[in-house]
Each structure stands twice: as C-alpha cells, then as structure tokens.
Motif scaffolding. Structure first.
Motif, PDB file in Angstrom:
ATOM      1  N   ALA A   1      -2.670   6.898  10.535  1.00 14.01           N
ATOM      2  CA  ALA A   1      -1.776   5.836  10.997  1.00 14.01           C
ATOM      3  C   ALA A   1      -1.015   5.211   9.823  1.00 14.01           C
ATOM      4  N   ILE A   2      -1.717   4.991   8.732  1.00 16.46           N
ATOM      5  CA  ILE A   2      -1.071   4.427   7.549  1.00 16.46           C
ATOM      6  C   ILE A   2      -0.020   5.392   7.020  1.00 16.46           C
ATOM      7  N   GLY A   3      -0.345   6.675   7.009  1.00 23.94           N
ATOM      8  CA  GLY A   3       0.611   7.679   6.548  1.00 23.94           C
ATOM      9  C   GLY A   3       1.869   7.702   7.404  1.00 23.94           C
ATOM     10  N   PHE A   4       1.711   7.697   8.721  1.00 27.63           N
ATOM     11  CA  PHE A   4       2.867   7.704   9.622  1.00 27.63           C
ATOM     12  C   PHE A   4       3.733   6.457   9.418  1.00 27.63           C
ATOM     13  N   ALA A   5       3.089   5.299   9.336  1.00 32.40           N
ATOM     14  CA  ALA A   5       3.840   4.050   9.148  1.00 32.40           C
ATOM     15  C   ALA A   5       4.561   4.045   7.801  1.00 32.40           C
ATOM     16  N   THR A   6       3.886   4.525   6.770  1.00 32.50           N
ATOM     17  CA  THR A   6       4.474   4.550   5.435  1.00 32.50           C
ATOM     18  C   THR A   6       5.693   5.468   5.384  1.00 32.50           C
ATOM     19  N   GLY A   7       5.580   6.645   5.990  1.00 33.29           N
ATOM     20  CA  GLY A   7       6.687   7.589   5.984  1.00 33.29           C
ATOM     21  C   GLY A   7       7.913   7.050   6.705  1.00 33.29           C
ATOM     22  N   PHE A   8       7.699   6.413   7.840  1.00 31.92           N
ATOM     23  CA  PHE A   8       8.837   5.874   8.593  1.00 31.92           C
ATOM     24  C   PHE A   8       9.533   4.768   7.808  1.00 31.92           C
ATOM     25  N   VAL A   9       8.753   3.808   7.313  1.00 33.16           N
ATOM     26  CA  VAL A   9       9.333   2.707   6.548  1.00 33.16           C
ATOM     27  C   VAL A   9      10.003   3.239   5.279  1.00 33.16           C
ATOM     28  N   GLY A  10       9.373   4.199   4.623  1.00 31.90           N
ATOM     29  CA  GLY A  10       9.939   4.762   3.406  1.00 31.90           C
ATOM     30  C   GLY A  10      11.246   5.493   3.655  1.00 31.90           C
TER      31      GLY A  10
END
Length: 250
Positions: free
Chosen positions: A138-147
């Motif tokens: 979940a953290i990875g998905f959120a980080t990728g989108f925001v990034g």
C-alpha cells in the motif's frame, strides 16, 4: 543539440538550480531523504513543472554510484523490493495526472504534500508493529502515484519509514535504496508518456554532477549517532524550500 545546450546554460536561474540540487543531494546523502522536497518547490518556480520533474529524475541517477552501494547491504531487500515494484506500477497513473493537470494546481500540491510531510515528521509519530507485505504494498502504491504526479517520491515512504522502529542507519539506507531505484525506474515511464523531453534531459545531465557531488558529501558527513541533529538540519532546509517555492512569489 549544441544550440539547446547553449540555451540551457543561458537559462535564467540556472545557478540557483545548480545550488539547489547540490544542497538537495547533500541532504539526501546525509539524511536519506529530502532531495525532491528541496528541489521541486524551488525548481518549479524557474522551469516548467514537468521539466523539473524529468530533469530531477535524470540527475538522481548519480545516486547509483554515490550512495546506493553502501546502503544496499543495510536494508531488508525483500521489503524494499515489494515497495519498489508497487511504486513503479502506480507511477504511470501519477505521470498521467502530471501530463493532463493544471500546473499551478500541481505546484500547490507540491507545497501541500511537502508541508504536510514536514509537520508529520516533526510531530514524531511512530508505530510499534513490524510492517506486513500488504502494508508495504500500500505504501509503495501511494508513493508511486504521488511521486509520478508531483515529482515527490519521498514523502509517503519516508513518513512510513521514519514512523517505524528501525535504527537511524537502517531507516536512512532503506530510504536511499528505495528512492534511488524507483527514481531510475521512473525515467522510462516518463519517456513513454512524452514527459522526458530533450530540454529536460539536457538540464538533468547538467544537474547530475552537482547532485552527485552533494550526495557524496552528505554521505561522508553522516554519523549514525547524530539522529536529532541530521533530522533538524533536513527539516530546516525543507522549510526554507517550502517558503521559497510558494507560487505567490511569481
């Protein structure tokens, strides 16, 4: 190409960009995070937002030789790999948002994400349990989108990492490995969506050396026992970047 290089070297504010990316690299090598938080608010006032995002991704490639080798042996590689894969998958959606959205809105988003992250880090929130694979995903998905959408890969992941109970050295190394490799993987995604323009590539290559030099200097200065000091330095520089990057100064 020579004409484009000459135009880039004559870019108003180039030395401000070079100085900013050097400081960003130094904080990155020292604290393990904060490079994009420092670079993006300032760079977005000097060049088009999408150019700043792509140029920073190019300049960050230097981290492969300046900070990654030592950090690689200090991390939970399986956990980091899960976050990197998920972040790369979701970054395409974030890049699409970057390509079609209003740039002023995105600039304010950068400021909001940066400020929110800084406040959360300063508040010192922590969690006591070990993160699960689902949580890392979940953290990875959120980080990728925001990034992808804002050029800020660090905030979500860094907040998650610093909120845990890992040692200073482990937290820093995990952030370095994740951010370095994910930034590298974003480059072909940007190319596929037409965001990796020639002006951005030229600017990124110009910024590559000062970013790498700053990161190397920061890594040399890092001392595991100085957690409070290195966090304070990073937080202060991030705050300055937020203030300088406000669109109201345009």
């Amino acid at each position: 190409m020579p004409d484009l290089l000459a135009q880039t070297l004559a870019l108003p504010g180039l030395w401000a960009l070079v100085t900013t990316v050097f400081v960003a690299g130094a904080v990155y090598g020292f604290a393990g995070f904060g490079a994009a938080l420092i670079f993006m608010p300032v760079a977005s006032t000097l060049v088009p937002f999408e150019v700043a995002v792509a140029a920073f991704a190019i300049s960050a490639v230097s981290s492969l030789v300046t900070v990654l080798p030592r950090a690689w042996g200090q991390v939970d590689r399986r956990g980091v790999a899960v976050m990197i894969v998920c972040a790369t998958l979701s970054a395409s959606l974030g890049l699409w948002v970057l390509r079609v959205s209003d740039l002023i809105v995105l600039r304010w988003t950068v400021i909001a994400v940066t400020a929110s992250t800084l406040l959360a880090l300063c508040a010192g929130w922590r969690y006591a349990t070990s993160p699960t694979v689902a949580a890392r995903s979940a953290i990875g998905f959120a980080t990728g989108f925001v990034g992808g959408a804002t050029g800020l890969l660090g905030p979500v992941m860094v907040l998650f990492q610093l909120a845990g109970r890992d040692s200073v050295a482990t937290s820093r190394a995990t952030a370095l490995v994740f951010l370095t490799l994910t930034s590298l993987l974003l480059v072909p995604l940007m190319a596929m969506q037409g965001l990796l323009t020639l002006p951005a590539v030229v600017l990124g290559l110009i910024l590559l050396l000062p970013y790498g030099a700053g990161a190397r200097l920061g890594a040399v200065l890092f001392r595991p026992g100085l957690e409070r000091f290195y966090r304070s330095v990073a937080y202060f520089i991030i705050l300055v970047a937020i203030i300088l990057g406000l669109p109201v100064w345009d």
